[in-house]
Design a protein around this motif. Sequence first.
Motif, PDB file in Angstrom:
ATOM      1  N   ASP A 269       3.465  -2.034  -1.595  1.00 36.08           N
ATOM      2  CA  ASP A 269       3.600  -0.610  -1.882  1.00 36.08           C
ATOM      3  C   ASP A 269       2.352   0.112  -1.393  1.00 36.08           C
ATOM      4  N   SER A 270       2.339   1.424  -1.518  1.00 36.57           N
ATOM      5  CA  SER A 270       1.229   2.201  -0.982  1.00 36.57           C
ATOM      6  C   SER A 270      -0.080   1.936  -1.712  1.00 36.57           C
ATOM      7  N   ALA A 271      -0.011   1.604  -2.985  1.00 36.32           N
ATOM      8  CA  ALA A 271      -1.233   1.307  -3.730  1.00 36.32           C
ATOM      9  C   ALA A 271      -1.910   0.064  -3.179  1.00 36.32           C
ATOM     10  N   TYR A 308       7.479   2.988   6.495  1.00 34.95           N
ATOM     11  CA  TYR A 308       6.829   4.240   6.905  1.00 34.95           C
ATOM     12  C   TYR A 308       6.371   5.046   5.694  1.00 34.95           C
ATOM     13  N   ARG A 309       7.194   5.062   4.674  1.00 36.84           N
ATOM     14  CA  ARG A 309       6.860   5.842   3.482  1.00 36.84           C
ATOM     15  C   ARG A 309       5.611   5.300   2.797  1.00 36.84           C
ATOM     16  N   ALA A 310       5.536   3.993   2.616  1.00 37.99           N
ATOM     17  CA  ALA A 310       4.371   3.407   1.964  1.00 37.99           C
ATOM     18  C   ALA A 310       3.111   3.640   2.793  1.00 37.99           C
ATOM     19  N   PHE A 315      -2.164   6.643   2.949  1.00 37.67           N
ATOM     20  CA  PHE A 315      -3.156   7.589   3.480  1.00 37.67           C
ATOM     21  C   PHE A 315      -3.336   8.781   2.540  1.00 37.67           C
ATOM     22  N   LYS A 316      -2.256   9.214   1.906  1.00 39.95           N
ATOM     23  CA  LYS A 316      -2.360  10.319   0.951  1.00 39.95           C
ATOM     24  C   LYS A 316      -3.175   9.903  -0.266  1.00 39.95           C
ATOM     25  N   ARG A 317      -2.955   8.686  -0.739  1.00 44.96           N
ATOM     26  CA  ARG A 317      -3.751   8.188  -1.863  1.00 44.96           C
ATOM     27  C   ARG A 317      -5.237   8.131  -1.501  1.00 44.96           C
ATOM     28  N   LEU A 318      -5.529   7.654  -0.298  1.00 46.22           N
ATOM     29  CA  LEU A 318      -6.915   7.449   0.111  1.00 46.22           C
ATOM     30  C   LEU A 318      -7.676   8.753   0.314  1.00 46.22           C
ATOM     31  N   THR A 319      -6.969   9.857   0.479  1.00 47.08           N
ATOM     32  CA  THR A 319      -7.629  11.137   0.737  1.00 47.08           C
ATOM     33  C   THR A 319      -7.410  12.142  -0.385  1.00 47.08           C
ATOM     34  N   ALA A 320      -6.887  11.683  -1.500  1.00 51.86           N
ATOM     35  CA  ALA A 320      -6.512  12.600  -2.582  1.00 51.86           C
ATOM     36  C   ALA A 320      -7.684  13.453  -3.061  1.00 51.86           C
TER      37      ALA A 320
END
Length: 347
Positions: A269-271, A308-310, A315-320
């Motif tokens: 997952d993205s995390a 693609y979604r993850a 990247f969104k998590r890393l730049t929040a």
Amino acid sequence: MTVGLRHDPATSDFRAMAELDTWLARQSEPVLEPELPIIDPHQHFWRRALGDYLPDALLADAAGQRVIGTVFIECRTAHRQTGPDAMRPVGETDFVVETTAGAPPWLAAGVVGFADLTLGPRVRPVLEAQIAAGRGRFRGIRHPLRWEATGIGMYGRQHPAGLALDLDFRRGFAELAPLGLSFDAWLFHTQLGELLDLARAFPETTIIVNHGGGPLGVGRHAGRRQEIFGLWRERIAALAACPNLVMKVGGFGMLYAGFDFHAATAPPDSAALAVAWRPYVETCLEHFGPGRCMFESNFPVDRQSCNYRALWNAFKRLTAGLPAEERAALFHGTAARVYRLEEAAPG
């Protein structure tokens, strides 16, 4: 059987697209910040024995994200089968233009193709033919530079050692800037010193470093992540001193990177991606800054490791925690400027 374990990242080809579809379906998460505009500056289309990847596939992968533009990057597909050898890569640009006819206009809004720069000045007609074939969308050249002494590679294919230092290559490279073309540099962390030399020799040419400078984690580099990271980080800092260099932050899902997400029963997952990729993303941002960094998907290549979604959620998590203007640069602004996609950029 655990999906992916039979695929040696140092020696074998990708899993087939159909196999990946089944595997990727095992992980799902909601889109984070679906309103955030994205220009994906690094994606491919192809027809291959292991499965095609065409506009409908990318549109399906990107569903839910607000993708407002993409840049197609050469991948040695659809080269012409007849005519002069030097001109055959123009077939790839024809293929992209034809394949995206009728698709949303932001898809492959920019095109980066191949030309054999070792032709020296004789490459000029090829570059002009590529520009014409792109019908206003052609932006630059990628002549892969990647080389590794032990021969690792997704296809077991190598390019000549020291190509960026080759005199004939540089004579061809000199033809890019006069035509307004940029250069996408695909190489490994072991070669970044050669890229630094090239960037210093051609300060008027915009060079986009692909895949975060290619930190390796397979073959003789496996099991040495902290050591390799230190070497890579030093070279990234040196590259950042050249103002004509821009960094694509991504490509960490390639099997070369050695994270082994492909070997798990289900995709990450993205995390999980954010944890693994954080040191590399933060290093690129520290040295190049958001104004010279752009996030990339490298799809469908990185599809071997995640969906693609993850990837974009990571990247969104890393730049929040970054200011809005810095995130805007990373997700679309830098790509729009560097690849001249102003029409795709939000007003």
